[in-house]
Design an enzyme around this catalytic site. Structure first.
Site, short mmCIF file in Angstrom:
data_model
loop_
_atom_site.label_atom_id
_atom_site.label_comp_id
_atom_site.label_asym_id
_atom_site.label_seq_id
_atom_site.Cartn_x
_atom_site.Cartn_y
_atom_site.Cartn_z
N HIS A 653 1.24 -1.54 -0.41
CA HIS A 653 0.03 0.39 0.15
C HIS A 653 0.96 0.77 0.33
O HIS A 653 0.70 2.15 -0.07
CB HIS A 653 -1.04 -0.12 0.89
CG HIS A 653 -0.47 0.35 2.72
ND1 HIS A 653 0.27 -0.78 3.85
CD2 HIS A 653 0.01 1.55 2.67
CE1 HIS A 653 0.31 -0.11 4.64
NE2 HIS A 653 -0.14 1.20 4.30
N ASP A 707 -0.28 -7.40 1.65
CA ASP A 707 -0.18 -5.43 1.35
C ASP A 707 1.87 -6.45 1.58
O ASP A 707 1.85 -5.86 2.53
CB ASP A 707 -0.45 -5.21 2.55
CG ASP A 707 -0.04 -3.70 2.53
OD1 ASP A 707 0.29 -3.31 1.50
OD2 ASP A 707 -0.79 -3.55 3.56
N GLY A 799 2.79 6.46 9.22
CA GLY A 799 4.30 6.46 8.34
C GLY A 799 4.94 5.56 9.26
O GLY A 799 6.42 5.31 9.02
N SER A 801 3.70 2.33 8.38
CA SER A 801 4.04 1.58 7.45
C SER A 801 4.83 0.76 6.24
O SER A 801 5.49 1.19 6.28
CB SER A 801 3.08 2.09 6.58
OG SER A 801 1.30 1.63 6.89
N GLY A 802 4.18 -0.41 5.78
CA GLY A 802 5.72 -1.00 5.33
C GLY A 802 7.27 -1.51 6.14
O GLY A 802 7.95 -2.20 5.67
C1 4AZ Z 1 -1.07 3.58 8.57
O1 4AZ Z 1 -2.00 4.82 8.05
C2 4AZ Z 1 -1.71 3.25 9.37
N1 4AZ Z 1 -2.10 1.14 13.90
C3 4AZ Z 1 -0.24 2.04 9.73
C4 4AZ Z 1 -0.19 1.21 11.05
C5 4AZ Z 1 -1.51 1.26 11.29
C6 4AZ Z 1 -2.57 2.40 11.47
C7 4AZ Z 1 -2.22 3.20 10.44
C8 4AZ Z 1 -1.55 0.22 12.90
O2 4AZ Z 1 0.59 3.58 8.06
#
Ligand code: 4AZ
Length: 850
Positions: A653, A707, A799, A801-802
């Site tokens: 994503h 993902d 932020g 993520s990944g």
């Molecule tokens: C995001 O938006 C995100 N609470 C990553 C992890 C989580 C929520 C949002 C988990 O990158």
């Protein structure tokens, strides 16, 4: 008398005694011992030579002793201040070049010399004093005194200096004072911060500023914002305001090295660096979203900054202004009436000034009581963290002193009558952010109308009682509960939600919720798929469970027994399967071909790992596989993990185009490896462009299924202490529910909040898949893994993520998951959702060869 025989021992007292008591042993052969007669002249020459040699040696020793030998002495500096009550301040005292300054300074130094001469410890070692500044009130003098103290004597000099006020009194009494001598009061001194003496600064800079009414000035570290501050530098800013004003120092940037023993800023409520007037010491990074202002108690303030050789950061910038005493920023206390209201410490949520006393008188209608709740309570001082007697800054409610740091909303006090007095006191040194409080009138007979009253007097919604959560903060809402039929009744009396049963986490605290999981009776083995089989069938070479779980961990000796292959067994390179769980890279060769210990240069960092939301700063190099993915020109967007010198794993994503940015294109990104603090691109950081991005073909942008994505760097990196890969788990690698895993990233530190500057880490636990799917309303596929803290407060966020979900095994970390999604951040009962890496092990191998 034979001393040996008599059992007595002789201890010589003087040389004379020796003479009297020397006894010679009788020679066994006197003849042999008799001096032979030799040639007389040769003997005389030898005698003279020996005599001259002895004389030369003694002369040498005397010369060395009196001329060259020096006792090891240490330079000891003390800073201090004194009030000179028989002088009036004149403007010329502000400039150390003025004749007025020089004349008064000479008087001060001579008087200091005279004071020190009254103390035998000080007189011996005193070298000299210099006056640093004068300020109003009558006149306050600030000085530095130097002593050369023999090693080991430092404590006695410190103690003599700490009772300077007594020496001053002594001097006042003894001296037949000349009429023009200075009358001194409030004489204070303390040893100068050793970091300022032991560090050989290559540059020392001094600035002074006098703020003007209604004008805002500025101070900043040299070079800010274009270049990092210089190494080995000491700088001080002497700040003054007009009489009747105090100084306000308002930082908009504060970004120094993390370790205060190397680089630091220290603020004093004085014009010299005197510890008893130190207000705060700061290093590291302070988020600009939090106000960071300081107020002095009088019209002076000193800001000091020191840097050492290494790691120089952007520095700081602060606005300076003067605030009239009595203006609303600094006044506090008063009469509070009405049924409810709020009040705070002065300058809240920034730092309260030193030496302030406030008193609030709260009065509510007769027949009611006053209840005060502290929403925030931050009154800590260095070294006083555990203090219960509140000797420094404190709040006093109904005569009870409160101090230190308390969790939000947990301190509540109730009066017996309709009035309450709240006092706030700050002493001369160290300040904090203070408190914010609310008060309300309560009915003494019914203090929590239609609510539950906690033992700590908080009121909570009745529905929160016995719901498994510690809502009161003191657990009183979870004690003495009769559990509802749909709850787990823990043996210790607690009630917990049924969906926590058998989730691998000891929620009751006494393991009741983890007993009898799978429902197998004694003598039976509980299979992973919850089937029950006879314990006797375990490790019999047959898959009785149907999922192979009864044939796991059956190895004896060093080489694990080969077994029938199943989804749960580890497959060696030679296609033989072994029953040991997680055998890869555990230091023991389990496969007969040794393949389980191949490619194991991964998952190790310089550090043993002992806020992301609810996390804390990492050490530099603690998670060397963590990567920051920047969109060129706009900064950090996602995290990633290093799996080889050329390949990164991230979330699919993160690499989906949106209307404005072509996230799917390698040219959009730059990867920062070895990064610790965003914006600090030091020598350990490597920046790479990308050659290609491979998102998983089955990534579903609606469900976030699959993902995961791979990124190839445009050229390989060389591993270092700060750049290393994480271990990829085998497809069968087991990450059991309840096990601890680490989340790391530069994402938001609260839902909707700002991104972190320093890489954050947080410790969370893997959550049972079925439990998680219930909590997340059926959105969890088998390619997703849940981790978090169900009580809320700790989670990955935007932020992150990944980035990696790192699972420790032995001395290594395995990539259990990739940060994917969640319902908000750190919410109660809403775990973070991660991509299950084990499900993609074959895909990673196919695409990257790793
Ligand atoms: C995001 O938006 C995100 N609470 C990553 C992890 C989580 C929520 C949002 C988990 O990158």
């Amino acid at each position: 008398m034979d001393y040996m025989d008599s059992g007595l021992r002789y201890t010589p007292k003087s040389d004379k005694d020796w003479d009297n008591t020397i006894q010679f042993l009788p020679a066994s052969d006197n003849k042999k011992l008799e001096k032979k007669k030799g040639p007389g002249t040769v003997g005389a020459v030898i005698g003279v030579v020996i005599f001259l040699a002895v004389i030369a040696l003694m002369t040498g020793l005397l010369v060395w002793h009196f001329h060259f030998r020096k006792d090891v002495k240490l330079k000891r500096m003390y800073s201090g201040s004194m009030r000179i009550t028989n002088q009036a301040f004149v403007d010329a005292y502000e400039s150390s070049n003025s004749s007025e300054f020089k004349a008064l300074a000479t008087q001060v130094t001579s008087q200091l010399k005279s004071i020190y001469s009254k103390s035998p410890q000080l007189a011996k070692y005193y070298v000299g004093s210099t006056v640093q500044a004068f300020s109003e009130g009558s006149v306050i003098g600030y000085y530095l005194s130097e002593f050369q103290v023999p090693k080991g004597q430092e404590a006695s000099v410190d103690s003599a200096m700490s009772s300077m006020d007594k020496l001053v009194d002594k001097e006042k009494r003894i001296r037949s004072r000349p009429s023009n001598s200075l009358v001194l009061e409030d004489v204070r001194s303390s040893a100068l911060d050793t970091r300022l003496i032991s560090t050989p600064f290559s540059r020392v800079l001094r600035f002074s500023e006098h703020t003007k009414p209604n004008k805002i000035g500025q101070i900043q570290s040299p070079g800010f914002p274009n270049s990092p501050y210089a190494p080995n530098t000491f700088i001080e800013w002497q700040l003054r305001a007009d009489p009747g004003n105090v100084i306000k120092l308002d930082f908009d940037t504060m970004n120094l090295e993390e370790d205060c023993s190397n680089d630091f800023i220290k603020i004093y409520d004085s014009l010299v660096a005197i510890e008893s007037s130190a207000m705060e010491e700061m290093c590291g990074y302070y988020s600009p979203s939090q106000p960071l202002t300081f107020l002095s108690s009088r019209n002076v303030m000193l800001v000091t900054m020191a840097s050492n050789e290494e790691k120089n950061y952007p520095g700081f910038r602060a606005k300076i202004s003067q605030v009239q005493r009595g203006s609303k920023d600094i006044t506090c206390g008063g009469k509070l009436t009405g049924a409810t209201g709020t009040f705070t410490s002065p300058n809240f949520p920034s730092y309260y000034p030193p030496q302030i006393t406030c008193q609030w008188s709260i009065e509510v209608s007769p027949g009611y009581a006053v209840k005060v709740t502290f929403k925030k309570f931050l009154l800590s001082e260095p070294g006083m963290e555990d203090s219960r007697d509140c000797k420094k800054d404190y709040v006093q409610v109904n005569g009870k002193k409160l101090c230190g740091e308390k969790p939000d909303g947990t301190v509540t006090e109730t009066s017996q009558t309709n009035t309450m007095s709240v006092e706030f006191f700050s002493d001369a040194s160290y300040v904090d952010r203070g408190f914010s409080a609310t008060y309300e009138a309560i009915d003494v007979k019914d203090p929590c109308p239609s609510q539950f009253q906690c033992e700590n007097q908080r009121c909570i919604k009745t529905a929160l009682q016995c719901d498994g959560w510690n809502d009161c903060g003191d657990m009183s809402d979870e004690l003495k509960c009769t559990c509802k039929p749909q709850d787990i009744s823990c043996k210790n009396g607690l009630c917990k939600p049924m969906f926590w049963k058998c989730d691998g986490v000891d929620d009751c605290g006494d393991l009741t919720d983890e007993l009898n999981c799978g429902g197998c009776t004694s003598g039976q083995f509980t299979c992973k798929n919850n089937k029950c089989v006879s314990e006797k069938l375990q490790c019999d070479g047959t898959d009785n469970c149907g999922d192979g779980s009864d044939e796991l961990n059956c190895g004896r000796g060093t080489n694990d027994a080969e077994t029938v292959c199943s989804d749960l067994t580890y497959r060696c390179k030679n296609d033989k399967c072994i029953s040991k769980v997680n055998p890869e890279c555990d230091g023991e060769p389990d496969c007969t071909d040794g393949s389980d210990e191949e490619n194991c240069d991964c998952g190790r960092s310089l550090f043993k790992t002992s806020r992301i939301v609810g996390g804390e700063n990492t050490e530099e190099g603690e998670f060397p596989w963590q990567v920051s993915l920047h969109v060129k020109g706009s900064g950090h967007v996602c995290g990633a993990s290093i799996i080889s010198p050329k390949w990164l794993v991230t979330a699919a994503h993160c690499v989906q185009d949106d209307g404005r940015t072509r996230y799917s294109q390698p040219g959009t990104w730059e990867a920062y490896l070895g990064l610790h603090i965003q914006g600090n691109i030091g020598k350990t950081v490597v920046k790479r462009n990308l050659k290609q991005i491979i998102p998983h073909v089955n990534y579903n942008a609606y469900t976030y299924d699959n993902d995961i994505a791979l990124m190839e760097l445009d050229s390989p990196v060389t591993y270092s202490d700060y750049i290393r890969p994480i271990c990829l788990p085998a497809p069968q690698h087991d990450f059991p529910a309840g096990s601890n895993v680490w989340i790391t990233g530069w994402g938001a530190t609260r839902e909707g909040g700002f991104a972190a500057k320093v890489l954050q880490k947080a410790d969370v636990r893997i959550i049972n898949h079925t439990v998680c799917n219930t909590l997340m309303k059926g959105q969890i596929t088998s390619r997703m893994l849940c981790a978090g803290v169900l009580t809320g407060g700790v989670d990955a966020c935007q932020g992150d993520s990944g980035g990696p979900l790192s699972s420790p095994a032995g001395s290594r970390m395995f990539l259990a998951g990739v940060v994917s999604w969640g319902d908000g951040c750190a919410r109660r009962d809403k775990p973070g959702i991660y991509t299950t890496v084990t499900k993609f092990r074959g895909w990673v191998k196919e695409k990257t060869g790793v």
